[in-house]
Design an enzyme around this catalytic site. Sequence first.
Site, PDB file in Angstrom:
ATOM      1  N   GLN A  97     -10.758  27.981  -5.326  1.00 43.54           N
ATOM      2  CA  GLN A  97     -12.026  28.059  -4.588  1.00 43.54           C
ATOM      3  C   GLN A  97     -13.106  28.501  -5.581  1.00 43.54           C
ATOM      4  OE1 GLN A  97     -12.324  31.022  -1.434  1.00 43.54           O
ATOM      5  NE2 GLN A  97     -14.009  29.933  -0.442  1.00 43.54           N
ATOM      6  N   HIS A 103     -15.298  26.320   3.448  1.00 41.39           N
ATOM      7  CA  HIS A 103     -15.655  24.901   3.579  1.00 41.39           C
ATOM      8  C   HIS A 103     -14.427  24.030   3.673  1.00 41.39           C
ATOM      9  CE1 HIS A 103     -15.529  26.036  -0.698  1.00 41.39           C
ATOM     10  NE2 HIS A 103     -15.078  24.823  -0.956  1.00 41.39           N
TER      11      HIS A 103
END
Length: 141
Positions: A97, A103
């Site tokens: 990430q 997301h």
Amino acid sequence: MKMIDAECVFCKIITGVIPCRKVYEDENCYAFMDIAPFERGHTLVVPKRHLAFLTDMPDELLIHLILTTRKIAAHILQELPCDGFNILQNNGECATQTVPHVHFHIIPRWNNQKPRWHSSEGCQSNDEITETHKRIAINGN
Ligand code: 5GP
Ligand code: ZN
């Protein structure tokens, strides 16, 4: 309750500080084309509230986010079009990430084409990206 993190790239996109190619927006969610797509039409779907991990999300917001992701994926399937798609969701640097704001990635895929798991930046011209954006942006957004 912190809604926005002034240092966060996605919060800056949501608030218009950083421009993006918007795909969808409602009261709680925002979707836009990834700046370094794995494939044509690679889209990110985020909550407007700044939360880092999937596990930080309240139930209702998570349900809304995944249903919105499904709606956008269905639209991309039909309008891009593509033959399938991956949903990718990373939590933590150890899981690759890079933006600590939750997301979902929607990564379009095509039959007889090997899935690419890295950026294809530079493979598409600005006109091609604009054409893709026209196809996948949901009306009224
Ligand atoms: P992660 O690796 O955190 O799951 O994915 C973050 C994604 O955000 C990456 O695919 C990256 O290309 C995308 N990204 C990072 N900065 C920006 C930006 O400023 N604009 C857009 N549209 N996407 C970004
Ligand atoms: Zn944020």
